[in-house]
Design an enzyme around this catalytic site. Structure first.
Site, PDB file in Angstrom:
ATOM      1  N   SER A  19       0.875  -1.341   0.126  1.00 24.71           N
ATOM      2  CA  SER A  19       0.321   0.498  -0.409  1.00 24.71           C
ATOM      3  C   SER A  19       0.735   1.210   0.189  1.00 24.71           C
ATOM      4  O   SER A  19      -0.042   2.019  -0.671  1.00 24.71           O
ATOM      5  CB  SER A  19      -0.823   0.261   1.358  1.00 24.71           C
ATOM      6  OG  SER A  19      -1.789  -0.846   1.035  1.00 24.71           O
ATOM      7  N   SER A 163     -13.242   0.964   2.723  1.00 27.48           N
ATOM      8  CA  SER A 163     -12.318   0.869   1.507  1.00 27.48           C
ATOM      9  C   SER A 163     -11.117   2.299   1.227  1.00 27.48           C
ATOM     10  O   SER A 163     -11.657   3.129   1.269  1.00 27.48           O
ATOM     11  CB  SER A 163     -13.044   0.584   0.355  1.00 27.48           C
ATOM     12  OG  SER A 163     -12.356   0.217  -0.270  1.00 27.48           O
ATOM     13  N   ASP A 315      -6.449  -8.113   4.388  1.00 30.04           N
ATOM     14  CA  ASP A 315      -5.990  -8.943   3.714  1.00 30.04           C
ATOM     15  C   ASP A 315      -5.148 -10.221   4.442  1.00 30.04           C
ATOM     16  O   ASP A 315      -5.006 -11.244   3.632  1.00 30.04           O
ATOM     17  CB  ASP A 315      -5.255  -7.858   3.183  1.00 30.04           C
ATOM     18  CG  ASP A 315      -5.176  -7.195   1.985  1.00 30.04           C
ATOM     19  OD1 ASP A 315      -6.674  -7.162   1.901  1.00 30.04           O
ATOM     20  OD2 ASP A 315      -4.329  -5.986   1.594  1.00 30.04           O
ATOM     21  N   ARG A 346     -12.558 -14.793  -1.830  1.00 37.37           N
ATOM     22  CA  ARG A 346     -11.710 -15.308  -0.888  1.00 37.37           C
ATOM     23  C   ARG A 346     -12.672 -16.389  -0.075  1.00 37.37           C
ATOM     24  O   ARG A 346     -11.537 -16.912   0.876  1.00 37.37           O
ATOM     25  CB  ARG A 346     -10.898 -14.217   0.207  1.00 37.37           C
ATOM     26  CG  ARG A 346      -9.875 -13.725  -0.798  1.00 37.37           C
ATOM     27  CD  ARG A 346      -9.080 -12.532   0.311  1.00 37.37           C
ATOM     28  NE  ARG A 346      -7.896 -12.375  -0.932  1.00 37.37           N
ATOM     29  CZ  ARG A 346      -6.983 -11.567  -0.902  1.00 37.37           C
ATOM     30  NH1 ARG A 346      -7.307 -10.527   0.314  1.00 37.37           N
ATOM     31  NH2 ARG A 346      -6.455 -11.021  -1.658  1.00 37.37           N
TER      32      ARG A 346
HETATM   33  C1  S3P Z   1      -5.241  -1.195   0.098  1.00 40.70           C
HETATM   34  C2  S3P Z   1      -6.669  -1.482   0.633  1.00 40.70           C
HETATM   35  C3  S3P Z   1      -7.531  -2.689   0.879  1.00 40.70           C
HETATM   36  C4  S3P Z   1      -6.451  -3.695   0.881  1.00 40.70           C
HETATM   37  C5  S3P Z   1      -5.921  -3.903  -0.644  1.00 40.70           C
HETATM   38  C6  S3P Z   1      -4.816  -2.364  -0.877  1.00 40.70           C
HETATM   39  C7  S3P Z   1      -4.746   0.040  -0.244  1.00 40.70           C
HETATM   40  O1  S3P Z   1      -8.365  -2.933  -0.483  1.00 40.70           O
HETATM   41  O2  S3P Z   1      -7.518  -4.946   0.771  1.00 40.70           O
HETATM   42  O3  S3P Z   1      -5.399  -4.787  -0.966  1.00 40.70           O
HETATM   43  O4  S3P Z   1      -3.851  -0.562  -0.243  1.00 40.70           O
HETATM   44  O5  S3P Z   1      -5.360   1.132   0.172  1.00 40.70           O
HETATM   45  P1  S3P Z   1     -10.144  -1.925   0.540  1.00 40.70           P
HETATM   46  O6  S3P Z   1      -9.031  -0.607   1.127  1.00 40.70           O
HETATM   47  O7  S3P Z   1     -10.809  -1.887  -0.713  1.00 40.70           O
HETATM   48  O8  S3P Z   1     -10.777  -2.792   1.301  1.00 40.70           O
END
Ligand code: S3P
Length: 432
Positions: A19, A163, A315, A346
């Site tokens: 991220s 999210s 995750d 998942r």
């Molecule tokens: C992420 C946010 C999450 C996560 C993804 C990376 C990010 O998704 O599952 O692997 O970098 O902002 P969501 O925000 O859609 O849940």
């Protein structure tokens, strides 16, 4: 029987957080000057972001082990009207839509088979308020044409999906929009975008109260160029932590791991499951909390994991399900419907893999129950379908290592999207 099983012992480093790596490139592209990024995750997903940014004139150069992002200032991307292939990466797709939504461009957004099934309507709806759109309208999945706005329109919105990708898309759009835009968030999702923007002195304000957080961004104001050091990815570390916990006579130390509280739900749940985990050497690096994690073989107990934990753990559920297979009692994971729209469904992928192994697992639309066992069915050849999902592939690989039984894992190559050195790292600590 235990004698034949391997143990896992040693001290390791984990590649950079996915991220934060995406954000270092994307936010770096908006800085006034050159941003040096240390320990960037070199994985397929991050390369998807890098390749896309280059199309908009952003120079990203590797020198030694570091990457240098030549910022074009806020709103300074060069015009490009073509295709962006986001590969397997939802973060690339959603964050770039946010970044590009305030430019008068038309982009054909595409992705691989897995990404082409994932919901994008939710991000388009949010960005429509800035004046962006996608064609054909009401198409929830890529490929589609994404149309940026001629002028970003100031707006105030409430986020109704937990999210961080959506929140970050909004922040990136607000950054290039005149005036103050605000977003209200009622679930605590990862806050790396906010932290990085603050670290680079962007004009962002955060107001937190008990149940909500309001982000205000004063757009079209410059952000500074500073060095960014990416800590180890806790989502990748989770595989090594659980490997040590569920193997006998094992002890693994993972150095320099991201410990941002919006990401450490996995440590909280594992501690509740009586895992022997210690955190050492905590420090703040570029606004993010970082430290070392020590994990030792443990007798895990089942846990009930409530819905409110989900955003801090989103995750890590696949590998946590593997941990639950070794815990005494029945674990329950509630409020996890979001898992159905990740790189694969998942819940389904884990159920399909675990059931033939004799694990008692059941699910509803938004929950899972798993009863721990010590008699896996391993008498025949074991085939797993990872369904284009790196975390499913890695979870079953960890299980195969602990049980000392090779599994044939379809789509194992998807591990390259987040943790290309995964098997190498395991081999480093594996002692037969
Ligand atoms: C992420 C946010 C999450 C996560 C993804 C990376 C990010 O998704 O599952 O692997 O970098 O902002 P969501 O925000 O859609 O849940």
């Amino acid at each position: 029987m235990d004698k034949k099983l391997p143990k896992f012992v040693g001290t390791i480093n984990i590649p950079g957080d996915k991220s934060i790596s995406h954000r270092a490139l994307i936010i770096g592209s908006q800085a006034t000057g050159i941003v040096k990024v240390t320990n960037l995750l070199e994985s397929a997903d991050v390369f998807s972001t890098m390749n896309a940014l280059r199309k908009f004139g952003v120079d990203i150069i590797k020198r030694g082990k570091d990457y240098y992002v030549y910022g074009l200032v806020v709103g300074g991307l060069k015009e490009y009207n073509g295709t962006i292939n986001c590969g397997n990466s939802g973060t690339t797709a959603r964050l770039l839509m946010g970044l590009l939504s305030t430019y008068p461009i038309t982009i054909n957004f595409t992705g691989d088979k897995s990404l082409s099934k994932r919901p994008m309507g939710r991000v388009i709806n949010l960005l429509r308020e800035f004046g962006a759109n996608a064609l054909p309208e009401n198409k929830n999945t890529m490929p589609f044409k994404f149309l940026g706005s001629y002028v970003g329109l100031q707006n105030d919105q409430k986020l109704n999906v937990p999210s961080a990708q959506l929140k970050s898309a909004w922040c990136l759009a607000a950054l290039n929009t005149k005036g103050i835009s605000t977003l209200e968030e009622r679930f605590e999702t990862r806050d790396h975008t906010e932290i990085m923007l603050k670290y680079l002195n962007a004009n962002i304000k955060i107001k937190k109260s008990k149940n909500k957080k309001i982000i205000s961004i004063f757009g079209k104001t410059p952000i500074d160029a500073k060095d960014i050091s990416v800590p180890g990815d806790i989502s990748s570390a989770a595989f090594m932590i659980i490997l040590a916990l569920i193997s006998k006579n094992s002890k693994v130390i993972i150095k320099n791991v991201l410990l941002n509280p919006t990401r450490t739900g996995i440590l909280d749940v594992l501690k509740k499951m009586k895992a022997k985990i210690k955190i050492k050497n905590k420090k703040i690096i570029c606004g993010e909390l970082v430290g070392d994690i020590e994990a030792k073989s443990s007798n895990l107990k089942a846990a009930i994991v409530p819905e409110k934990m989900a955003p801090r753990l989103i995750d890590e559920y696949p590998i946590l399900f593997i941990a639950a297979c070794f815990a005494k009692g029945t674990s329950q994971f509630k409020g996890i419907e979001e898992l159905r729209v990740k790189e694969s469904d998942r819940i389904q992928s884990m159920e399909l893999g675990l059931k033939p192994l004799g694990v008692k697992i059941s699910s509803t639309k938004n929950s899972v129950k798993i009863t721990g066992t010590n008699s896996f069915k391993l008498n025949k050849k074991i085939k797993i379908d990872a369904k284009g999902d790196h975390r499913i592939a890695m979870s079953f690989y960890i299980l195969s290592q602990v049980l000392n039984k090779p599994f044939k894992i379809k789509d194992f190559n998807y591990v390259k999207t987040s943790f290309p050195s995964f098997t190498k790292t395991i081999n480093k600590i594996k002692k037969n």
